[in-house]
Design a protein around this motif. Structure first.
Motif, PDB file in Angstrom:
ATOM      1  N   ASP A  30     -81.646-106.761 -14.542  1.00 53.53           N
ATOM      2  CA  ASP A  30     -80.720-107.323 -15.523  1.00 53.53           C
ATOM      3  C   ASP A  30     -79.376-107.648 -14.860  1.00 53.53           C
ATOM      4  O   ASP A  30     -78.495-106.790 -14.791  1.00 53.53           O
ATOM      5  N   PRO A  31     -79.212-108.874 -14.333  1.00 52.44           N
ATOM      6  CA  PRO A  31     -77.911-109.252 -13.761  1.00 52.44           C
ATOM      7  C   PRO A  31     -76.852-109.316 -14.861  1.00 52.44           C
ATOM      8  O   PRO A  31     -76.970-110.110 -15.787  1.00 52.44           O
ATOM      9  N   GLY A  32     -75.850-108.462 -14.778  1.00 49.38           N
ATOM     10  CA  GLY A  32     -74.860-108.384 -15.835  1.00 49.38           C
ATOM     11  C   GLY A  32     -74.081-109.670 -16.035  1.00 49.38           C
ATOM     12  O   GLY A  32     -73.889-110.463 -15.116  1.00 49.38           O
ATOM     13  N   HIS A  33     -73.660-109.881 -17.305  1.00 46.19           N
ATOM     14  CA  HIS A  33     -72.805-111.001 -17.688  1.00 46.19           C
ATOM     15  C   HIS A  33     -73.525-112.340 -17.484  1.00 46.19           C
ATOM     16  O   HIS A  33     -74.742-112.385 -17.433  1.00 46.19           O
ATOM     17  N   GLY A  34     -72.791-113.448 -17.375  1.00 48.78           N
ATOM     18  CA  GLY A  34     -73.417-114.759 -17.229  1.00 48.78           C
ATOM     19  C   GLY A  34     -72.910-115.748 -18.248  1.00 48.78           C
ATOM     20  O   GLY A  34     -72.483-115.383 -19.353  1.00 48.78           O
ATOM     21  N   GLY A  35     -72.938-117.022 -17.895  1.00 47.69           N
ATOM     22  CA  GLY A  35     -72.505-118.082 -18.794  1.00 47.69           C
ATOM     23  C   GLY A  35     -71.046-117.925 -19.183  1.00 47.69           C
ATOM     24  O   GLY A  35     -70.161-117.784 -18.332  1.00 47.69           O
ATOM     25  N   ILE A  36     -70.788-117.902 -20.462  1.00 52.06           N
ATOM     26  CA  ILE A  36     -69.416-117.817 -20.967  1.00 52.06           C
ATOM     27  C   ILE A  36     -68.761-116.486 -20.625  1.00 52.06           C
ATOM     28  O   ILE A  36     -67.544-116.363 -20.590  1.00 52.06           O
ATOM     29  N   LEU A  76     -89.309 -99.701 -15.796  1.00 54.38           N
ATOM     30  CA  LEU A  76     -87.983 -99.396 -15.273  1.00 54.38           C
ATOM     31  C   LEU A  76     -87.073-100.592 -15.540  1.00 54.38           C
ATOM     32  O   LEU A  76     -87.452-101.741 -15.308  1.00 54.38           O
ATOM     33  N   PHE A  77     -85.863-100.305 -16.031  1.00 50.57           N
ATOM     34  CA  PHE A  77     -84.878-101.336 -16.341  1.00 50.57           C
ATOM     35  C   PHE A  77     -83.617-101.024 -15.541  1.00 50.57           C
ATOM     36  O   PHE A  77     -83.073 -99.910 -15.630  1.00 50.57           O
ATOM     37  N   ILE A  78     -83.161-101.988 -14.733  1.00 49.06           N
ATOM     38  CA  ILE A  78     -81.968-101.795 -13.898  1.00 49.06           C
ATOM     39  C   ILE A  78     -80.952-102.869 -14.257  1.00 49.06           C
ATOM     40  O   ILE A  78     -81.170-104.055 -14.000  1.00 49.06           O
ATOM     41  N   SER A  79     -79.833-102.455 -14.867  1.00 49.35           N
ATOM     42  CA  SER A  79     -78.757-103.376 -15.204  1.00 49.35           C
ATOM     43  C   SER A  79     -77.738-103.345 -14.065  1.00 49.35           C
ATOM     44  O   SER A  79     -77.240-102.278 -13.695  1.00 49.35           O
ATOM     45  N   ILE A  80     -77.426-104.504 -13.507  1.00 52.04           N
ATOM     46  CA  ILE A  80     -76.633-104.598 -12.272  1.00 52.04           C
ATOM     47  C   ILE A  80     -75.226-105.112 -12.594  1.00 52.04           C
ATOM     48  O   ILE A  80     -75.072-106.136 -13.265  1.00 52.04           O
ATOM     49  N   HIS A  81     -74.215-104.391 -12.069  1.00 47.45           N
ATOM     50  CA  HIS A  81     -72.829-104.735 -12.390  1.00 47.45           C
ATOM     51  C   HIS A  81     -71.913-104.539 -11.184  1.00 47.45           C
ATOM     52  O   HIS A  81     -72.309-103.964 -10.174  1.00 47.45           O
ATOM     53  N   THR A 109     -72.401 -96.731  -7.704  1.00 48.03           N
ATOM     54  CA  THR A 109     -72.549 -95.702  -8.728  1.00 48.03           C
ATOM     55  C   THR A 109     -73.799 -96.001  -9.540  1.00 48.03           C
ATOM     56  O   THR A 109     -74.095 -97.164  -9.816  1.00 48.03           O
ATOM     57  N   VAL A 110     -74.532 -94.959  -9.931  1.00 43.33           N
ATOM     58  CA  VAL A 110     -75.692 -95.126 -10.805  1.00 43.33           C
ATOM     59  C   VAL A 110     -75.406 -94.384 -12.104  1.00 43.33           C
ATOM     60  O   VAL A 110     -75.139 -93.176 -12.100  1.00 43.33           O
ATOM     61  N   TYR A 111     -75.459 -95.113 -13.219  1.00 44.61           N
ATOM     62  CA  TYR A 111     -75.167 -94.542 -14.533  1.00 44.61           C
ATOM     63  C   TYR A 111     -76.446 -94.397 -15.351  1.00 44.61           C
ATOM     64  O   TYR A 111     -77.321 -95.273 -15.332  1.00 44.61           O
ATOM     65  N   THR A 112     -76.548 -93.295 -16.088  1.00 43.04           N
ATOM     66  CA  THR A 112     -77.575 -93.134 -17.113  1.00 43.04           C
ATOM     67  C   THR A 112     -76.861 -92.943 -18.447  1.00 43.04           C
ATOM     68  O   THR A 112     -75.648 -92.712 -18.499  1.00 43.04           O
ATOM     69  N   ILE A 113     -77.610 -93.015 -19.536  1.00 42.41           N
ATOM     70  CA  ILE A 113     -76.987 -93.022 -20.855  1.00 42.41           C
ATOM     71  C   ILE A 113     -76.654 -91.615 -21.329  1.00 42.41           C
ATOM     72  O   ILE A 113     -77.354 -90.645 -21.035  1.00 42.41           O
ATOM     73  N   SER A 114     -75.549 -91.522 -22.056  1.00 42.46           N
ATOM     74  CA  SER A 114     -75.141 -90.286 -22.699  1.00 42.46           C
ATOM     75  C   SER A 114     -74.114 -90.645 -23.760  1.00 42.46           C
ATOM     76  O   SER A 114     -73.327 -91.575 -23.580  1.00 42.46           O
ATOM     77  N   PRO A 137     -87.244 -96.255 -19.238  1.00 43.42           N
ATOM     78  CA  PRO A 137     -86.306 -95.624 -18.300  1.00 43.42           C
ATOM     79  C   PRO A 137     -85.303 -96.654 -17.799  1.00 43.42           C
ATOM     80  O   PRO A 137     -85.690 -97.702 -17.277  1.00 43.42           O
ATOM     81  N   SER A 138     -84.022 -96.360 -17.955  1.00 40.05           N
ATOM     82  CA  SER A 138     -82.985 -97.366 -17.710  1.00 40.05           C
ATOM     83  C   SER A 138     -81.802 -96.775 -16.966  1.00 40.05           C
ATOM     84  O   SER A 138     -81.378 -95.651 -17.256  1.00 40.05           O
ATOM     85  N   VAL A 139     -81.262 -97.555 -16.026  1.00 41.78           N
ATOM     86  CA  VAL A 139     -80.032 -97.173 -15.326  1.00 41.78           C
ATOM     87  C   VAL A 139     -79.130 -98.387 -15.227  1.00 41.78           C
ATOM     88  O   VAL A 139     -79.591 -99.533 -15.292  1.00 41.78           O
ATOM     89  N   LEU A 140     -77.840 -98.125 -15.093  1.00 35.48           N
ATOM     90  CA  LEU A 140     -76.870 -99.181 -14.812  1.00 35.48           C
ATOM     91  C   LEU A 140     -76.333 -98.934 -13.406  1.00 35.48           C
ATOM     92  O   LEU A 140     -75.797 -97.865 -13.127  1.00 35.48           O
ATOM     93  N   LEU A 141     -76.532 -99.914 -12.540  1.00 34.13           N
ATOM     94  CA  LEU A 141     -76.112 -99.809 -11.150  1.00 34.13           C
ATOM     95  C   LEU A 141     -74.828-100.580 -10.917  1.00 34.13           C
ATOM     96  O   LEU A 141     -74.785-101.799 -11.120  1.00 34.13           O
ATOM     97  N   GLU A 142     -73.787 -99.870 -10.528  1.00 40.81           N
ATOM     98  CA  GLU A 142     -72.564-100.514 -10.066  1.00 40.81           C
ATOM     99  C   GLU A 142     -72.686-100.694  -8.557  1.00 40.81           C
ATOM    100  O   GLU A 142     -72.729 -99.720  -7.802  1.00 40.81           O
ATOM    101  N   LEU A 143     -72.745-101.938  -8.115  1.00 37.34           N
ATOM    102  CA  LEU A 143     -72.825-102.205  -6.678  1.00 37.34           C
ATOM    103  C   LEU A 143     -71.562-101.743  -5.964  1.00 37.34           C
ATOM    104  O   LEU A 143     -71.585-101.399  -4.780  1.00 37.34           O
ATOM    105  N   GLY A 144     -70.481-101.724  -6.674  1.00 39.35           N
ATOM    106  CA  GLY A 144     -69.164-101.378  -6.173  1.00 39.35           C
ATOM    107  C   GLY A 144     -68.176-101.866  -7.202  1.00 39.35           C
ATOM    108  O   GLY A 144     -68.564-102.229  -8.323  1.00 39.35           O
ATOM    109  N   TYR A 145     -66.903-101.916  -6.852  1.00 41.93           N
ATOM    110  CA  TYR A 145     -65.886-102.304  -7.816  1.00 41.93           C
ATOM    111  C   TYR A 145     -65.051-103.449  -7.256  1.00 41.93           C
ATOM    112  O   TYR A 145     -64.464-103.343  -6.174  1.00 41.93           O
TER     113      TYR A 145
END
Length: 415
Positions: free
Chosen positions: A187-193, A254-259, A272-277, A362-370
């Motif tokens: 899941d490449p984060g954001h996009g378009g507008i 497996l679902f990986i959201s990339i940010h 950073t790797v985030y899981t839900i809470s 099963p899902s995580v949000l991956l921050e490649l960096g900032y």
């Protein structure tokens, strides 16, 4: 003719062939774009009481308009257009404080006007300028009270069902087969507008996430035990609900959201790797979740209200079981990234990300960096770094797939 002469003419022939192909390709793109209306210019004039917007097109266009509050916004939904107007048309002297625009799908575009206060739409009309032969979309606005604006929203509010259904048709054309390999949804984060964060060097989050998702998909294509889908493969907007819905409809394992977010503290860096809470692990996690959960609002979409009752209890039970698998993958990913990627302190963090709320995936949000950190921004534009990180994440995915298949086998034996 000697060998040198022959080599010269062969090389010349190849060069000419490449030139012809390039020209033909350019003509093809130009022909395709010629069928798409172009917004050639935008002018905004007026004051805090009365404002006029004029958008010049090279041909007539159809437009739907609606109002949103918190904050006050005017949303224009159009067929796919090209953008030729300046992005700084609003100078803050009128009812309009800012303008955003971008593609919502392969067939639809959106322009959002951020307003300085509540307003009323007096008229929206298309007229042709006889001298220039351009087609002008003219919108007249005037200031209104909060009560008047709220009443207008109640009368005119419509959902973006047309756009959402078009997005789903664009992305869900392939039916999921009942028997399939381990399924990964990237899941490449954001996009378009919704461009997401922007680094000091101008790097856009939506570009970074899409480029990395493509690299990871390419790397996973070497793994025969996996099939990979992407929530978007072009620069289009996808709502948070559609991202999780896409994963569930494809039966994702497996679902990986990339940010690649932007923080107020520019010294913070690392993957950073985030899981839900429901409760964030720390202030950084809380800030990231708050930013990401606003993605739909940025694009002019009102999120559905969450349901309550018995169904929520069952969903929570399923989510708790799935969370264990999410945490398992997060640990594998961090272990495989160590030694190559710089990791943030305490690289496994958690917060209430809406995009991770699929109860059965099963899902995580991956921050490649900032992107707020200059070193991280530089790394994210480095091709070697991108390929190296994709290699290590692919290894983690392969390990997770192997563990998942063992769990399924044990469960089957138990039945």
């Amino acid at each position: 003719m000697d060998r040198r002469s022959l080599a010269f003419f062969v090389g010349l022939g190849r060069a000419l062939l490449v030139l012809v192909i390039s020209v033909l390709a350019g003509l093809s793109v130009t022909t395709a774009n010629a069928q798409i209306p172009v917004a050639l210019d935008m002018r905004i004039a007026g004051d805090r009481e009365v404002t006029r917007i004029v958008i010049e097109f090279d041909r007539p266009v159809e437009v739907d308009q609606r109002l949103l509050d918190h904050p006050w916004r005017l949303v224009l939904d159009l067929q796919k257009i090209l953008y030729g107007f300046p992005g700084d048309a609003a100078d803050g002297s009128s009812l309009i404080s800012g303008v955003r625009y971008g593609d919502m799908s392969e067939q639809h575009s959106r322009i959002i006007f951020q307003m300085t206060g509540p307003f009323h739409v007096r008229s929206v009309r298309m007229r042709q300028d006889r001298e220039s032969a351009r087609h002008n979309l003219v919108i007249d606005l005037e200031a209104a009270s909060e009560l008047e604006f709220a009443e207008a929203v109640d009368r005119a509010f419509t959902t973006s069902a047309v756009v959402n259904s078009a997005q789903k048709r664009d992305r869900l054309g392939t039916a999921v087969q009942p028997s399939r390999p381990f399924t990964v949804v990237l899941d490449p984060g954001h996009g378009g507008i919704d461009g997401g964060a922007r680094g000091a060097g101008g790097t856009r989050e939506k570009d970074v996430t899409l480029a990395f998702a493509r690299a990871l998909r390419e790397r996973l294509s070497e793994y025969a035990g996996a099939q990979v889908f992407m929530t978007r493969d072009t620069d289009v907007f996808v709502s948070l609900g559609d991202r999780t819905g896409f994963a569930r409809q494809h039966g994702a394992d497996l679902f990986i959201s990339i940010h690649a977010d932007y923080l107020r503290r520019r010294d913070v860096r690392g993957a950073t790797v985030y899981t839900i809470s429901e409760k964030a692990s720390d202030a950084v996690a809380a800030q990231i979740a708050e930013n990401e959960n606003l993605a739909d609002s940025v694009a002019g979409i009102v999120p559905d209200e969450e349901s309550n009752g018995v169904a929520d209890i069952l969903i929570d039970l399923a989510r708790r079981e799935t969370l264990g698998f999410s945490v398992q993958f997060a640990r594998l990913a961090i272990a495989d990234m160590k030694g190559f990627a710089r990791l943030i302190k305490n690289p496994h963090r958690f917060a209430g990300f809406r995009v991770l709320k699929a109860p059965d995936v099963p899902s995580v949000l991956l921050e490649l960096g900032y992107l707020s950190n200059a070193e991280d921004e530089k790394l994210m534009k480095d091709e070697e770094w991108k390929q190296g990180l994709a290699d290590r994440l692919a290894l983690a995915i392969e390990k997770f797939a192997a563990l998942s298949s063992k769990d399924i086998a044990v469960a089957s034996d138990g039945n």
